[in-house]
Design a protein around this motif. Structure first.
Motif, PDB file in Angstrom:
ATOM      1  N   CYS A 235      -1.040   9.117   7.165  1.00 27.48           N
ATOM      2  CA  CYS A 235      -0.019   8.975   6.109  1.00 27.48           C
ATOM      3  C   CYS A 235       0.587  10.336   5.738  1.00 27.48           C
ATOM      4  O   CYS A 235      -0.129  11.313   5.558  1.00 27.48           O
ATOM      5  N   LEU A 236       1.915  10.364   5.603  1.00 25.46           N
ATOM      6  CA  LEU A 236       2.628  11.618   5.303  1.00 25.46           C
ATOM      7  C   LEU A 236       2.833  11.819   3.799  1.00 25.46           C
ATOM      8  O   LEU A 236       3.479  12.759   3.387  1.00 25.46           O
ATOM      9  N   ARG A 237       2.324  10.906   2.985  1.00 20.32           N
ATOM     10  CA  ARG A 237       2.400  10.999   1.513  1.00 20.32           C
ATOM     11  C   ARG A 237       3.830  11.014   0.999  1.00 20.32           C
ATOM     12  O   ARG A 237       4.142  11.658  -0.009  1.00 20.32           O
ATOM     13  N   CYS A 238       4.719  10.323   1.669  1.00 22.72           N
ATOM     14  CA  CYS A 238       6.125  10.357   1.232  1.00 22.72           C
ATOM     15  C   CYS A 238       6.408   9.349   0.131  1.00 22.72           C
ATOM     16  O   CYS A 238       7.398   9.473  -0.598  1.00 22.72           O
ATOM     17  N   GLY A 239       5.574   8.303   0.013  1.00 19.96           N
ATOM     18  CA  GLY A 239       5.792   7.276  -1.022  1.00 19.96           C
ATOM     19  C   GLY A 239       6.884   6.283  -0.673  1.00 19.96           C
ATOM     20  O   GLY A 239       7.193   5.391  -1.466  1.00 19.96           O
ATOM     21  N   GLY A 240       7.461   6.433   0.524  1.00 19.04           N
ATOM     22  CA  GLY A 240       8.576   5.545   0.908  1.00 19.04           C
ATOM     23  C   GLY A 240       8.195   4.076   0.876  1.00 19.04           C
ATOM     24  O   GLY A 240       9.002   3.226   0.472  1.00 19.04           O
ATOM     25  N   CYS A 241       6.948   3.776   1.279  1.00 21.57           N
ATOM     26  CA  CYS A 241       6.521   2.368   1.331  1.00 21.57           C
ATOM     27  C   CYS A 241       6.628   1.703  -0.040  1.00 21.57           C
ATOM     28  O   CYS A 241       7.039   0.540  -0.138  1.00 21.57           O
ATOM     29  N   VAL A 271       1.042   5.701  -4.623  1.00 22.16           N
ATOM     30  CA  VAL A 271       0.575   6.426  -3.431  1.00 22.16           C
ATOM     31  C   VAL A 271       0.632   7.944  -3.678  1.00 22.16           C
ATOM     32  O   VAL A 271      -0.073   8.721  -3.047  1.00 22.16           O
ATOM     33  N   CYS A 322       8.295   3.481   7.258  1.00 21.77           N
ATOM     34  CA  CYS A 322       7.219   4.458   7.434  1.00 21.77           C
ATOM     35  C   CYS A 322       7.433   5.322   8.681  1.00 21.77           C
ATOM     36  O   CYS A 322       7.428   4.818   9.805  1.00 21.77           O
ATOM     37  N   ILE A 326       2.961   3.258  10.125  1.00 14.03           N
ATOM     38  CA  ILE A 326       1.794   2.544   9.594  1.00 14.03           C
ATOM     39  C   ILE A 326       2.257   1.132   9.237  1.00 14.03           C
ATOM     40  O   ILE A 326       3.126   0.956   8.382  1.00 14.03           O
ATOM     41  N   ARG A 328       1.522  -2.202   7.588  1.00 11.25           N
ATOM     42  CA  ARG A 328       0.589  -2.652   6.548  1.00 11.25           C
ATOM     43  C   ARG A 328      -0.181  -3.915   6.941  1.00 11.25           C
ATOM     44  O   ARG A 328      -1.343  -4.056   6.624  1.00 11.25           O
TER      45      ARG A 328
HETATM   46  S1  SF4 Z   1       5.737   5.298   4.050  1.00  8.18           S
HETATM   47 FE1  SF4 Z   1       3.810   5.098   2.877  1.00  8.18          FE
HETATM   48  S2  SF4 Z   1       2.210   4.862   4.456  1.00  8.18           S
HETATM   49 FE2  SF4 Z   1       4.038   5.661   5.498  1.00  8.18          FE
HETATM   50  S3  SF4 Z   1       3.790   7.877   5.509  1.00  8.18           S
HETATM   51 FE3  SF4 Z   1       4.989   7.389   3.665  1.00  8.18          FE
HETATM   52  S4  SF4 Z   1       3.435   7.145   2.026  1.00  8.18           S
HETATM   53 FE4  SF4 Z   1       2.335   7.063   3.995  1.00  8.18          FE
END
Ligand code: SF4
Ligand code: SF4
Length: 337
Positions: A235-241, A271, A322, A326, A328
């Protein structure tokens, strides 16, 4: 013309219809931006109703990424507050998964202590939904019980039956539109209704074959058995999900301007590390893996306990956005296989 019967709208009559509706309402619809479908205010450009469901959910028009909740003005040491009036809107092309997401949010924001900014936008919006006859690759609405056919929550419901749209009304507002714009519609034929059933049954079969369903017990077991430390590494910790999820609804509130200004509500994500960090610096979910696990628990345990509905509607946006690919749903399946 009996208005509680299903009607038929020729493809060519859709744009003239929404042009008429657009004289009194802001029309939001899927359009193309740099080749990708997005929900945006319609300004007469080609509609993207045949494309996959856009990555930005139309739920954003009820719970925007950033919104002004109210304005405050100080006068002689006292504050007065000004509401931001909602726009009268029509959202065209909302899919069944997003309709279900709104049903969950209505329960969260609209019942015990109604959230005025959310509720006022809901009250002033007409929803013209679109059944999914050609589901996207990452969709799993059928497994979540939210699609591909819409059951309720719309004012009007369109189903593309090839030669045009089968149109069904789901509310007095929908009936009013059919009545006021009846010159665009014809009576639907029995073959239109049969074609709707055939297309939706094919769509459901396609979605179910692609990703076998999991029972609630299997989902709970999968959450316990997933190696969250391994998911954390990817996980890249972007919070996009969370930010694209139509059911996620965490937010932060901040004031901008002293002494006069506005109170903002901005979407947030569980997240992100800062979301659960306390003023003391302590963080009950300091590890990313713990936060990702919490995200699943919220969707499949806590939200169902609170609302009686799942916190995931199977739209697939979290996987589509993502960068680390990833998926889900696959994470859960892999954990118990
Ligand atoms: S979209 Fe969610 S699961 Fe994917 S890298 Fe960003 S924070 Fe991690
Ligand atoms: S968790 Fe993912 S698939 Fe489920 S509703 Fe949110 S974005 Fe859609």
């Amino acid at each position: 013309m009996t208005l509680n019967a299903a009607l038929f709208l020729d493809h060519e009559n859709l744009v003239p219809l929404i042009e008429e509706l657009g004289k009194t309402l802001e029309v939001v619809a899927p359009v193309y931006a740099e080749g990708e479908p997005v929900f945006a205010t319609w300004k007469g450009e080609p509609l993207a109703l045949d494309a996959d469901n856009p990555l930005n959910s139309p739920v954003e028009f009820f719970l925007p990424q950033k919104e002004v909740l109210f304005k405050y003005v100080q006068c002689s040491g006292r504050y007065t507050f000004q509401d931001v009036p909602p726009k009268s809107r029509l959202i065209l092309g909302m899919r069944p998964c997003d309709l279900q997401a709104i049903k969950v949010l209505d329960e969260i924001f609209g019942t015990e202590l109604p959230d005025h900014p959310y509720a006022s936008k809901r009250m002033s919006t007409i929803i013209v939904a679109l059944n999914c006859t050609s589901p996207g690759e990452r969709c799993f609405c059928a497994q979540m019980g939210s699609g591909p056919a819409a059951e309720e929550g719309y004012d009007l419901l369109l189903t593309d039956v090839g030669s045009g749209y089968l149109v069904e009304s789901g509310s007095p507002a929908g009936m009013f539109i059919l009545r006021a714009h009846s010159h665009h519609f014809e009576e639907a034929l029995p073959e239109h209704l049969k074609e709707k059933e055939r297309l939706l049954s094919l769509a459901e079969e396609e979605i179910t074959n692609r990703r076998p369903a999991l029972t609630p017990e299997e989902i709970r077991r999968a959450i316990d058995e997933t190696d969250w430390g391994e998911v954390e590494k990817r996980c890249l910790r972007c919070g996009g999900c969370s930010l694209v999820c139509p059911v996620c609804h965490c937010f932060s509130v901040m004031d901008r301007g002293v002494p006069d200004g506005e109170r903002l509500r901005c979407r947030d994500s569980c997240v992100m590390a800062g979301f659960s960090r306390m003023t003391s610096g302590a963080n009950p979910r300091a590890a990313l893996g713990e936060r990702l696990r919490h995200w699943y628990l919220d969707k499949f345990v806590y939200i169902p306990e609170k609302t009686g509905m799942l916190g995931c509607v199977g739209c697939g946006r979290c996987s589509s956005v993502c960068l680390s690919e990833i998926d889900r749903w696959s994470i859960l399946r892999e954990a118990i296989e």
